[in-house]
Write an enzyme that holds these catalytic residues in place. Structure first.
Site, PDB file in Angstrom:
ATOM      1  CD  GLU A 297      -3.091  -1.375   2.177  1.00 55.31           C
ATOM      2  OE1 GLU A 297      -2.828  -0.796   3.256  1.00 55.31           O
ATOM      3  OE2 GLU A 297      -3.882  -2.097   1.904  1.00 55.31           O
ATOM      4  CD  GLU A 401      -3.876  -6.610   3.140  1.00 54.35           C
ATOM      5  OE1 GLU A 401      -2.459  -6.337   3.010  1.00 54.35           O
ATOM      6  OE2 GLU A 401      -4.303  -6.033   3.778  1.00 54.35           O
ATOM      7  CB  CYS A 403      -9.104  -9.012   5.866  1.00 59.13           C
ATOM      8  SG  CYS A 403      -8.901  -7.473   6.490  1.00 59.13           S
ATOM      9  CG  ASN A 433     -11.505  -8.935  -8.053  1.00 53.41           C
ATOM     10  OD1 ASN A 433     -11.188  -7.912  -8.574  1.00 53.41           O
ATOM     11  ND2 ASN A 433     -12.246  -8.908  -6.962  1.00 53.41           N
TER      12      ASN A 433
END
Length: 558
Positions: A297, A401, A403, A433
């Site tokens: 990030e 990633e 969550c 996706n």
């Protein structure tokens, strides 16, 4: 083990089965009993246990443990968790493809189904008024790299609060062929928010030669042992990739692990050398690396209020660092074999953030793919993935990633034990996706404690497995089963093919192993059962009922 039919007069298998069949109040055993009766593959010791269980009227929980089914527990949300401990953990087992005239469904649902297997005959016509899933084998796209999760400090530290036997069950259920077969795992390079403290591998200020570089206790005693144990039971080789959150604080412009700060340009080369040392140290311990991302990030490092480890990178600085320092340094160390991924952030950075790097041939030669996180999926259309793939067709896209629990009102909502709503959200986004060129999906923490930690920045989160070390048990969330519907069946190397659904509440994604084997994952988000017909143009139809709020993986041969 295959046991031959007993000779005449030795009918204890049949007797046990008949006794067991008479027992009432147990659900989910019909298929198992049928299988036992048909092929007589019941080991003698199991037959005796079955007979005793039936005779003694064993409890539903005991019988579930005997046959490794889910031991459900309700925690006040819309579904259940499956409880595992030192002596019991449910696993789907090794499932073979059905014969050509049939297809197999593996289904999980809000109402408590967990990897329920059903085999059905193909038909020559579609069910009237059904939801039609069209599969187009002539429109093939990306091949799959895999599915998995992150081996964070939090995951490893929490795992080791369990007994050794319970740890073994955890590792098997994630990595083995009997479990869900994870093969792609992310490893933070030093600390992240999901650590008990902020740290790097060289916190000796000014040590530009990295003489004091050393792995942390978290790596040596927790993460690496977990990786090695996973490698022992894994059904396919595990692909490990490292991701940095922050350089040593003394290498940054703000002198901190968190908040707004960039890498000091004089530290570009020491930071590249740090990557090499990380790979060397892990591989010396037996944990071979498959890849790296350049920065977790990177735009968060321009946020003055960012609470945990980060480092800011503009796209242009990242481009220049890769082509002048990181790429050549990895190559000189013999590490160009590693996959290098850029971005490692959300959809809203695409394609503009990666363009300066991938349009520059001197940088692009070292880059293999674009890593993406899911945290802006609800606001940014998936078309940006298509745009990125069209601009750079030789670079893959991989989701690295995701969550749940990150955007809740308070920490008490971070973990929701038994939430199907969260699992459905995962399933929808994974399907979406995958239908837009991503080549896999890597979850965030593989496990957390019951608070959603540990987390030094108090950024508590949810996880597919929640561990209760005090009780020596762990809870497999609906999220775990959703991940398994992909990771167990959509294996590395399968190819995505086009599919569509006639119903706006039903979503599908399809894959081919070869011209003979097809995998389709279908999600029903509606509150009612949906009759489904799969039409792949072959003249045969796969007709079945998909329960409300359910996900199913369809397996068949042409």
């Amino acid at each position: 083990m295959v046991i031959k039919k007993p000779p005449h007069g030795h009918n204890h298998h049949h007797k046990a089965i008949e006794q067991y069949r008479t027992f009432r109040g147990i659900n989910g055993w019909t298929d198992l009993l049928k299988q036992m009766e048909e092929d007589m593959k019941v080991p003698p010791q199991h037959a005796k246990i079955i007979e005793a269980a039936a005779t003694m009227r064993a409890t539903s929980s005991e019988l579930r443990q005997l046959f490794h089914e889910c031991a459900p527990r309700q925690y006040g949300h819309d579904s259940v968790v499956c409880v595992c401990n030192a002596t019991h953990c449910d696993n789907p087992g090794i499932l073979a493809a059905p014969v050509e005239s049939q297809f197999t469904l593996i289904t999980s649902s809000r109402d408590g189904l967990r990897f329920q297997k059903t085999t059905i005959d193909k038909e020559t016509t579609a069910t009237p008024d059904s939801t039609v899933i069209q599969v187009d084998r002539n429109t093939a796209a990306q091949t799959i790299l895999g599915f998995g999760g992150a081996i964070t400090d939090a995951a490893a530290l929490t795992l080791y609060t369990l007994s050794t036997a319970a740890q073994d069950n955890f590792i098997r259920t994630y990595f083995s062929g009997q479990g869900i077969g994870y093969n792609l795992c992310r490893v933070p390079i030093a600390g992240s928010d999901c650590s008990t403290r902020p740290y790097s591998y060289d916190d000796v200020e000014g040590d530009v030669d990295l003489q004091y570089f050393a792995l942390a206790e978290e790596d040596i005693s927790y993460k690496i042992p977990l990786i090695l144990r996973a490698m022992e039971v894994a059904s396919t080789p595990i692909r490990l990739f490292g991701s940095p959150w922050s350089p040593p604080a003394w290498m940054k412009t703000n002198g901190k692990f968190n908040e707004s700060g960039e890498l000091i340009k004089d530290m570009w080369q020491p930071w590249s050398n740090y990557f090499v040392k990380f790979v060397e140290a892990y591989e010396a311990a037996g944990a071979e690396m498959w890849g790296l991302t350049t920065q977790n990030e990177p735009l968060s490092g321009f946020d003055d209020s960012w609470a945990w480890n980060t480092c800011g990178w503009t796209a242009e600085d990242m481009r220049d660092w890769i082509k002048t320092s990181l790429g050549p340094t990895l190559e000189a160390a013999g590490m160009r074999r590693l996959q290098l991924m850029v971005d490692d952030f959300n959809r809203d950075t695409l394609p503009w953030y990666v363009q300066p790097m991938l349009e520059d041939p001197d940088a692009a030669q070292y880059i293999d793919g674009t890593a993406v996180h899911w945290y802006s999926d609800q606001w940014v259309d998936a078309s940006v993935l298509d745009e990125t793939q069209a601009l750079f067709p030789d670079k893959y896209i991989l989701h690295t990633e995701a969550c749940e629990g990150w955007d809740v009102d308070g920490p008490e909502e971070s973990v929701q034990l038994g939430s199907w709503d969260r699992a459905q959200n995962y399933a929808f986004r994974i399907i979406e996706n995958l239908n837009h060129y991503t080549r896999g999906w890597v979850d965030w923490n593989m496990a957390l404690n019951t608070e959603g930690g540990p987390n030094w920045a108090n950024n508590y989160l949810d996880s597919p497995i929640i561990i209760n070390g005090t009780a020596d048990e762990f809870y497999k969330q609906p999220l775990f089963y959703v991940m398994g519907h992909f990771s167990k069946f959509v294996r590395p190397g399968v190819q995505h093919v086009a599919s569509s659904s006639s119903d706006g509440a039903v979503y599908a994604v399809a894959f081919e192993y070869s011209i003979f084997n097809t995998i389709i994952v279908i999600l029903n988000t509606a509150e009612d059962l949906k009759p489904v017909s799969v039409d792949d143009g072959s003249g045969s139809y796969l007709n079945f009922d998909l329960p409300a709020k359910a996900i199913t993986t369809v397996i068949y041969r042409m």
